[in-house]
Scaffold this motif. Structure first.
Motif, PDB file in Angstrom:
ATOM      1  N   LYS A 165       0.738  -1.105   0.014  1.00  0.00           N
ATOM      2  CA  LYS A 165       0.104  -0.077  -0.014  1.00  0.00           C
ATOM      3  C   LYS A 165       0.888   1.169  -0.029  1.00  0.00           C
ATOM      4  O   LYS A 165       0.653   2.190  -0.675  1.00  0.00           O
ATOM      5  CB  LYS A 165      -0.848  -0.094   1.304  1.00  0.00           C
ATOM      6  CG  LYS A 165      -1.903   1.019   1.273  1.00  0.00           C
ATOM      7  CD  LYS A 165      -2.940   0.661   0.192  1.00  0.00           C
ATOM      8  CE  LYS A 165      -4.130   1.888   0.190  1.00  0.00           C
ATOM      9  NZ  LYS A 165      -4.841   1.799  -1.052  1.00  0.00           N
ATOM     10  N   THR A 168       2.075   2.400  -3.193  1.00  0.00           N
ATOM     11  CA  THR A 168       1.069   2.932  -4.128  1.00  0.00           C
ATOM     12  C   THR A 168       0.905   4.350  -4.087  1.00  0.00           C
ATOM     13  O   THR A 168       0.298   5.305  -4.738  1.00  0.00           O
ATOM     14  CB  THR A 168      -0.236   2.422  -4.005  1.00  0.00           C
ATOM     15  OG1 THR A 168      -0.861   3.036  -2.641  1.00  0.00           O
ATOM     16  CG2 THR A 168      -0.567   0.971  -4.073  1.00  0.00           C
ATOM     17  N   GLU A 174      -3.925   5.890   5.411  1.00  0.00           N
ATOM     18  CA  GLU A 174      -4.093   4.784   4.512  1.00  0.00           C
ATOM     19  C   GLU A 174      -3.208   3.464   4.803  1.00  0.00           C
ATOM     20  O   GLU A 174      -4.038   2.221   4.871  1.00  0.00           O
ATOM     21  CB  GLU A 174      -4.197   5.348   3.188  1.00  0.00           C
ATOM     22  CG  GLU A 174      -5.450   5.738   2.510  1.00  0.00           C
ATOM     23  CD  GLU A 174      -6.621   4.666   2.542  1.00  0.00           C
ATOM     24  OE1 GLU A 174      -6.431   3.807   1.669  1.00  0.00           O
ATOM     25  OE2 GLU A 174      -7.416   4.579   3.383  1.00  0.00           O
ATOM     26  N   ILE A 178      -4.621  -0.261   6.215  1.00  0.00           N
ATOM     27  CA  ILE A 178      -4.379  -1.626   5.646  1.00  0.00           C
ATOM     28  C   ILE A 178      -3.936  -2.509   6.794  1.00  0.00           C
ATOM     29  O   ILE A 178      -3.923  -3.768   6.833  1.00  0.00           O
ATOM     30  CB  ILE A 178      -3.454  -1.363   4.247  1.00  0.00           C
ATOM     31  CG1 ILE A 178      -4.226  -0.785   3.212  1.00  0.00           C
ATOM     32  CG2 ILE A 178      -3.036  -2.860   3.829  1.00  0.00           C
ATOM     33  CD1 ILE A 178      -5.584  -1.534   2.626  1.00  0.00           C
ATOM     34  N   LYS A 181      -6.434  -3.569   9.062  1.00  0.00           N
ATOM     35  CA  LYS A 181      -7.224  -4.780   8.217  1.00  0.00           C
ATOM     36  C   LYS A 181      -6.518  -5.962   8.113  1.00  0.00           C
ATOM     37  O   LYS A 181      -7.112  -7.180   8.209  1.00  0.00           O
ATOM     38  CB  LYS A 181      -7.501  -4.063   6.889  1.00  0.00           C
ATOM     39  CG  LYS A 181      -8.867  -4.846   6.072  1.00  0.00           C
ATOM     40  CD  LYS A 181      -8.864  -4.111   4.927  1.00  0.00           C
ATOM     41  CE  LYS A 181      -9.898  -4.831   3.866  1.00  0.00           C
ATOM     42  NZ  LYS A 181     -10.244  -4.121   2.823  1.00  0.00           N
ATOM     43  N   ASP A 314     -10.116 -10.080   0.839  1.00  0.00           N
ATOM     44  CA  ASP A 314     -10.852  -9.220  -0.279  1.00  0.00           C
ATOM     45  C   ASP A 314     -10.283  -8.753  -1.259  1.00  0.00           C
ATOM     46  O   ASP A 314      -9.028  -8.938  -1.495  1.00  0.00           O
ATOM     47  CB  ASP A 314     -11.699  -8.193   0.666  1.00  0.00           C
ATOM     48  CG  ASP A 314     -10.843  -6.997   1.164  1.00  0.00           C
ATOM     49  OD1 ASP A 314      -9.574  -7.019   0.661  1.00  0.00           O
ATOM     50  OD2 ASP A 314     -11.216  -6.355   1.926  1.00  0.00           O
ATOM     51  N   ASP A 315     -11.026  -8.197  -2.138  1.00  0.00           N
ATOM     52  CA  ASP A 315     -10.231  -7.816  -3.314  1.00  0.00           C
ATOM     53  C   ASP A 315      -8.940  -6.747  -3.169  1.00  0.00           C
ATOM     54  O   ASP A 315      -7.960  -6.894  -3.659  1.00  0.00           O
ATOM     55  CB  ASP A 315     -11.277  -7.067  -4.461  1.00  0.00           C
ATOM     56  CG  ASP A 315     -12.465  -7.962  -5.025  1.00  0.00           C
ATOM     57  OD1 ASP A 315     -12.052  -9.183  -4.894  1.00  0.00           O
ATOM     58  OD2 ASP A 315     -13.186  -7.559  -5.503  1.00  0.00           O
ATOM     59  N   GLU A 316      -9.429  -6.042  -2.302  1.00  0.00           N
ATOM     60  CA  GLU A 316      -8.161  -4.914  -1.810  1.00  0.00           C
ATOM     61  C   GLU A 316      -6.888  -5.617  -1.418  1.00  0.00           C
ATOM     62  O   GLU A 316      -5.924  -5.334  -1.696  1.00  0.00           O
ATOM     63  CB  GLU A 316      -8.803  -4.055  -1.053  1.00  0.00           C
ATOM     64  CG  GLU A 316      -7.797  -2.709  -0.339  1.00  0.00           C
ATOM     65  CD  GLU A 316      -8.174  -1.969   0.517  1.00  0.00           C
ATOM     66  OE1 GLU A 316      -8.709  -2.257   1.674  1.00  0.00           O
ATOM     67  OE2 GLU A 316      -7.981  -0.825   0.565  1.00  0.00           O
ATOM     68  N   LEU A 317      -7.111  -6.482  -0.433  1.00  0.00           N
ATOM     69  CA  LEU A 317      -5.975  -7.261   0.203  1.00  0.00           C
ATOM     70  C   LEU A 317      -5.481  -8.344  -0.999  1.00  0.00           C
ATOM     71  O   LEU A 317      -4.030  -8.265  -0.927  1.00  0.00           O
ATOM     72  CB  LEU A 317      -6.392  -8.050   1.453  1.00  0.00           C
ATOM     73  CG  LEU A 317      -7.082  -7.219   2.560  1.00  0.00           C
ATOM     74  CD1 LEU A 317      -7.167  -8.218   3.845  1.00  0.00           C
ATOM     75  CD2 LEU A 317      -5.896  -6.066   2.921  1.00  0.00           C
ATOM     76  N   ARG A 318      -6.067  -8.876  -1.563  1.00  0.00           N
ATOM     77  CA  ARG A 318      -5.543  -9.631  -2.881  1.00  0.00           C
ATOM     78  C   ARG A 318      -4.576  -8.974  -3.607  1.00  0.00           C
ATOM     79  O   ARG A 318      -3.596  -9.572  -4.104  1.00  0.00           O
ATOM     80  CB  ARG A 318      -6.765 -10.491  -3.412  1.00  0.00           C
ATOM     81  CG  ARG A 318      -6.202 -11.332  -4.429  1.00  0.00           C
ATOM     82  CD  ARG A 318      -7.572 -12.307  -5.227  1.00  0.00           C
ATOM     83  NE  ARG A 318      -8.444 -11.386  -5.542  1.00  0.00           N
ATOM     84  CZ  ARG A 318      -8.292 -10.555  -6.463  1.00  0.00           C
ATOM     85  NH1 ARG A 318      -7.280 -10.654  -7.160  1.00  0.00           N
ATOM     86  NH2 ARG A 318      -9.366  -9.874  -6.783  1.00  0.00           N
ATOM     87  N   GLU A 319      -5.027  -7.776  -4.028  1.00  0.00           N
ATOM     88  CA  GLU A 319      -4.442  -7.105  -4.959  1.00  0.00           C
ATOM     89  C   GLU A 319      -3.183  -6.635  -4.302  1.00  0.00           C
ATOM     90  O   GLU A 319      -1.949  -6.551  -5.246  1.00  0.00           O
ATOM     91  CB  GLU A 319      -5.342  -5.884  -5.413  1.00  0.00           C
ATOM     92  CG  GLU A 319      -4.819  -5.271  -6.751  1.00  0.00           C
ATOM     93  CD  GLU A 319      -5.731  -3.961  -7.012  1.00  0.00           C
ATOM     94  OE1 GLU A 319      -5.081  -2.626  -7.113  1.00  0.00           O
ATOM     95  OE2 GLU A 319      -6.897  -4.045  -7.449  1.00  0.00           O
ATOM     96  N   LEU A 320      -3.000  -6.259  -3.020  1.00  0.00           N
ATOM     97  CA  LEU A 320      -1.907  -5.742  -2.546  1.00  0.00           C
ATOM     98  C   LEU A 320      -0.938  -6.937  -2.189  1.00  0.00           C
ATOM     99  O   LEU A 320       0.493  -6.961  -2.469  1.00  0.00           O
ATOM    100  CB  LEU A 320      -2.164  -5.241  -1.113  1.00  0.00           C
ATOM    101  CG  LEU A 320      -2.835  -3.891  -1.265  1.00  0.00           C
ATOM    102  CD1 LEU A 320      -3.483  -3.299   0.214  1.00  0.00           C
ATOM    103  CD2 LEU A 320      -1.907  -2.594  -1.992  1.00  0.00           C
TER     104      LEU A 320
END
Lengths: 333, 333
Positions: A165, A168, A174, A178, A181, A314-320
């Motif tokens: 994160k 990015t 932010e 993460i 989370k 979730d999608d956010e964690l998977r992408e990271l």
């Protein structure tokens, strides 16, 4: 336990010297005693910097996770002992690139005290620091007391996700979100089969019968939740997975990452045998595994045993999670 | 020795199942018994394919080195036992992309016999196969009998360099030349502190006193050249480096790569302590280390101990060593 060492008092110093000789392209020491290590290209201007720290004896934890796409710096303690607040401050100064610093470390008394003190000093120097403490070890405190749990191998996910994160260009709030989370979404359960021996002590940290295992034992030999006869790999996998899922229910159709971590002396072959059963158990429940990790991620010197961590994605964690990183110990494309 | 396994007879099968479940994006099984594993994208058309094989119990050797920029396929045997010629033929067929196949494996009787047989069968099927046998273990035979030596951790370099050459589009003769050059340029010496226990046997392969070590012991427990009291890390490093340099003199100003390999139970911390001394000893002789590798590359289940490999580099080998690769066990950018 036989060790390939010189004077037991010098184990940490000599290990750090070897590490810096081997990886000077990636790591830089910012103290004469080598207890504060940072990315060779630190500070990265404009990026939220991430620091960790803790006692030695857990390689690749903690210092193995400094590198591109991962952590910016690490405070290194003596064997199983917290580094000092001053070392943490030195790390913080060296990695701060103007966007603040996030501390991510395991929930152990000495580390908490010293990182809190470092935080106050950094604050006085005008460096904004936030903290997320890893508390993934289910066995260390019952449900309802999650914040008092110890941090173990699942910490890897906090590092990885927060660092991705930060890369990015996200701000400190932010990146902290993460890490929190990730912390809320990960659980670990371990089993120990043998003790380790601290070099300067010279005898095992604890005794365990030749046909016994202890479920939930901590990575410093902290007592677990159950000691009993050594069980089969499948029975151990079932026990670990069940404890995690009772603590953090995961619904069918969910996606998770799984980390099967060796504690030091357990062969990779056995970790794969356990992964096989973990995969089967999760599949039966309709839970899909994305990007499993199998190997040594957080050890306890030559302790035999392993842990299983499950990270709910979730999608956010998977992408990271899928972003590349590169450290002296592990590289992901 | 306590093991996290189920039925000892099923260790290899279950390990392979776990491995394939975890890494199906990179590995593909081409036999129902999973003993022949190849890159998921095999065959790579037009590229010289490289195969290896050997007994189980040495992870990440042998099957951990299948992947992009590395090997194309592996024949997997039972614990410490050679795979059959038929399995090798199945690997060969699955990876052949029209440019021939190179076998690279360690010099052990069963493996030599079966790979030679596989070579003949492949030849009858019109697949050109060449062979390079790794013989890096200095301790296994005296100077003058190099071709009778065993292959151990230094084999990693043969894989890496030959695979990088194959990726350039080189033909089979050229890829073989690189593997032979790597073999001529690498030496390994190891030390064992404890035995491992084969799961189906249930007792240690050999006995060694609680204060003893054995220099030159093989990764299956083959006798070494000297058994004596456990020495310091620095003394062990000196002994290993000296044996290598006596066997393969390296002149001041040369460049080498160094691999400090853990045999299974020895913590990474200790490998770095040894690396520190190896670095110092080579530096004293004016020998420069390029791209060191420290970790577990060729193990013997839960054996405690380590080995040091030194690869003498020239510009050609250095360039090939630096090329990236990606396998389930290790990735290099």
């Amino acid at each position: 336990m036989k060790k390939v060492i010189n004077n037991p008092e010098n184990v940490v110093d000599e290990m750090l010297e070897g590490l810096l000789l081997a990886h000077s392209d990636q790591l830089r020491s910012v103290r004469e005693d080598n207890r504060a290590l940072v990315r060779a290209d630190s500070p990265v201007q404009g990026k939220v910097a991430i620091a960790t720290g803790g006692g030695s004896g857990h390689l690749p934890l903690f210092l193995g996770y400094v590198g591109k796409g991962m952590l910016d710096g690490v405070a290194v303690g003596n064997m199983f002992a917290s580094p000092s607040a001053q070392v943490m401050v030195d790390v913080t100064r060296a990695i701060h690139g103007g966007a603040g610093v996030l501390y991510i470390y395991g929930n152990y008394g000495g580390d908490v005290m010293n990182f809190d003190m470092a935080c106050e000093i950094a604050d006085m120097e005008g460096i904004r620091v936030e903290t997320v403490v890893a508390t993934d070890d289910v066995a260390s405190m019952p449900k309802g007391h999650e914040e008092q749990r110890r941090g173990v191998a699942g910490m890897f996910y906090l590092y990885k996700l927060a660092a991705a994160k930060a890369d990015t260009g996200a701000d400190l709030d932010e990146v902290k979100r993460i890490a929190e989370k990730a912390s809320a979404h990960v659980r670990t359960m371990g089993v120990a089969l043998s003790s380790c021996t601290l070099p300067a002590v010279g005898r095992p940290t604890f005794e365990i019968g030749h046909d016994q295992m202890e479920i939930g034992m901590g990575i410093h030999g902290e007592p677990g939740v159950r000691r009993g006869p050594l069980e089969s790999a499948d029975a151990i996998a079932l026990s670990l997975v069940n404890s995690i899922l009772e603590d953090m229910p995961i619904s069918s159709g969910s996606k998770v990452s799984v980390l099967v971590n060796g504690l030091g002396a357990t062969p990779l072959e056995e970790l794969y045998i356990v992964y096989r059963k973990v995969h089967e158990l999760l599949e039966e429940k309709g839970i899909n595994i994305h990007r499993p990790y199998i190997g040594e991620f957080a050890t306890s010197l030559e302790m035999a045993g392993l842990s299983v961590s499950i990270l709910l994605l979730d999608d956010e964690l998977r992408e990271l999670l899928d972003k590349p990183f590169s450290t002296p110990f592990r590289t992901q494309n």
